[in-house]
Enzyme design. Structure first.
Site, PDB file in Angstrom:
ATOM      1  N   LEU A 290      44.786  32.084  35.848  1.00 49.36           N
ATOM      2  CA  LEU A 290      44.227  33.443  35.841  1.00 49.36           C
ATOM      3  C   LEU A 290      43.835  33.769  34.405  1.00 49.36           C
ATOM      4  CD1 LEU A 290      46.834  35.314  38.087  1.00 49.36           C
ATOM      5  CD2 LEU A 290      44.512  34.666  38.735  1.00 49.36           C
TER       6      LEU A 290
ATOM      7  N   HIS B 166      42.406  36.521  33.185  1.00 47.00           N
ATOM      8  CA  HIS B 166      42.584  37.911  32.757  1.00 47.00           C
ATOM      9  C   HIS B 166      43.739  37.930  31.749  1.00 47.00           C
ATOM     10  CE1 HIS B 166      42.193  42.332  33.931  1.00 47.00           C
ATOM     11  NE2 HIS B 166      43.155  42.308  33.023  1.00 47.00           N
ATOM     12  N   PRO B 167      43.558  38.551  30.565  1.00 43.37           N
ATOM     13  CA  PRO B 167      44.609  38.505  29.536  1.00 43.37           C
ATOM     14  C   PRO B 167      45.953  39.031  30.052  1.00 43.37           C
ATOM     15  CG  PRO B 167      42.562  39.321  28.601  1.00 43.37           C
ATOM     16  CD  PRO B 167      42.351  39.260  30.081  1.00 43.37           C
ATOM     17  N   HIS B 168      46.958  38.172  29.999  1.00 48.09           N
ATOM     18  CA  HIS B 168      48.268  38.545  30.519  1.00 48.09           C
ATOM     19  C   HIS B 168      49.324  37.595  29.983  1.00 48.09           C
ATOM     20  CE1 HIS B 168      47.426  35.169  33.205  1.00 48.09           C
ATOM     21  NE2 HIS B 168      48.703  35.180  33.566  1.00 48.09           N
ATOM     22  N   GLY B 169      50.567  37.972  30.159  1.00 48.14           N
ATOM     23  CA  GLY B 169      51.697  37.114  29.863  1.00 48.14           C
ATOM     24  C   GLY B 169      52.682  37.192  31.011  1.00 48.14           C
TER      25      GLY B 169
END
Length: 360
Positions: free
Chosen positions: A194, A196-199
């Site tokens: 994915l 989409h910027p995330h952690g």
């Protein structure tokens, strides 16, 4: 800090930050963090089965517990922009994981979780040590935009991210976690599905071997604070707010970079406002330097190594970046030697890596 009420307001070292707790229809928690209260009404949601973790099996030759979660084979894999599960929901479109039209920063329980508080008791296997895969796995979405990174998001959003991390640290440890690991995987080479910027955040029911070894080293007298003074001239990359970004002389990855407070501190929950500012700045600064040097969005693994529940005040917090590149256009592969022995072959001397990054 501890947040007890929905859409409550708390101060993060003078900054007003709000958190709204929303329970999704499938029972999973969703937390919305922001500098303004989140009051939007929810939209429709998908309701489906939620996996409740796998099981833990002990490796007797490596002295470590590993997680087995076969249901993760069916997790979302590189969806189209129209099916991005981390975007805000929109009227007339398929529901996403965040059933609101907008948000500043969001944290939700992973639907394809490896660890879960209601994980089943595994069936017995002769001569194999088994445990429930208790714990919790969360996804932290940096914003509604499907582009950006820790540098481009800006200092204000990075400070909000730190406030969310610290809130999750507090709550997950209060709920009984033995170790909490916020982390970010970035880039195809790391296996990101994915973009989409995330952690993510894993709350473990045990202390993993790497963190246990670090806890043992600090307990026996190893002082990272003392070493930071020795490393300063040849291995430092940047300084800000009482923290140092540096390439440790014992790095295992080319251009591996750590961020650590100059004085021993167990975790970012104990940082002063100046330290939070410095940490937030350096997270963006290291990302910027990587992207500039490698001439592309750099594939890396970032993990926050704070004190486990059972650690004492000698544990020294670090944030560790492991790039998956060794030069512009060249991937660092973890091949047979590294995987079989744990002895890494490092293609770039850490002092040269620090000099290169420092010069950017």
């Amino acid at each position: 800090m501890t947040v007890k009420t929905p859409n409550s307001r708390y101060a993060a070292d003078g900054e007003a930050v709000y958190r709204r707790r929303f329970v999704k229809k499938d029972g999973r928690d969703l937390f919305l963090y922001g500098y303004q209260p989140h009051t939007l009404p929810p939209l429709d949601e998908d309701v489906g089965a939620v996996a409740k973790g796998g099981e833990l099996r002990f490796h007797p030759l490596r002295n470590e517990w590993n997680i087995y979660a076969p249901h993760r084979q069916n997790r979302t894999f590189k969806p189209s922009a129209a099916n991005n599960p981390l975007a805000p929901s929109a009227l007339g479109w398929a529901p996403t994981e965040i059933p609101f039209t907008d948000f500043e920063l969001a944290v939700f329980e992973n639907k394809f979780t490896s660890l879960h508080s209601e994980a089943p008791q595994p069936s017995e296997i002769d001569s194999v040590q088994l445990r429930r895969a208790g714990g919790r796995c969360e996804v932290i979405v940096y914003g509604p935009e499907d582009f950006g990174n820790l540098y481009s998001m800006g200092q204000e959003k990075r400070r909000l991210l730190l406030a969310a991390w610290n809130d999750r640290y507090t709550e997950l440890y209060d709920q009984g976690a033995e170790f909490v690991l916020p982390f970010e995987n970035r880039g195809d080479e790391v296996g990101v599905t994915l973009h989409h910027p995330h952690g993510q955040i894993y709350a473990f029911p045990f202390v993993p071997r790497v963190q246990q070894d670090a806890m043992n080293a600090f307990g026996k007298g190893y002082s990272l604070a003392a070493n930071l003074q020795d490393f300063r001239e040849d291995y430092s990359v940047a300084h800000a707010g009482g923290l140092t970004a540096f390439c440790p002389p014992f790095a295992r990855f080319p251009f591996e970079t750590w961020i650590a407070p100059d004085k021993c501190t167990r975790g970012p929950w104990d940082f002063s406002s100046d330290q939070l500012d410095g940490f937030a700045h350096l997270l963006g600064d290291v990302t910027r330097r990587y992207d500039e040097f490698f001439q592309r969005p750099t594939a890396y693994m970032l993990s926050l190594h704070a004190a486990p529940r059972s650690a004492d005040d000698r544990f020294h917090f670090t944030a560790q970046f492991y790039p998956l590149l060794r030069a512009p256009g060249r991937v660092k592969y973890l091949a047979s030697v590294e995987q079989s022995t744990g002895a890494f072959t490092v293609d770039v001397m850490p002092e040269m890596a620090a000099k290169t990054l420092r010069a950017l």
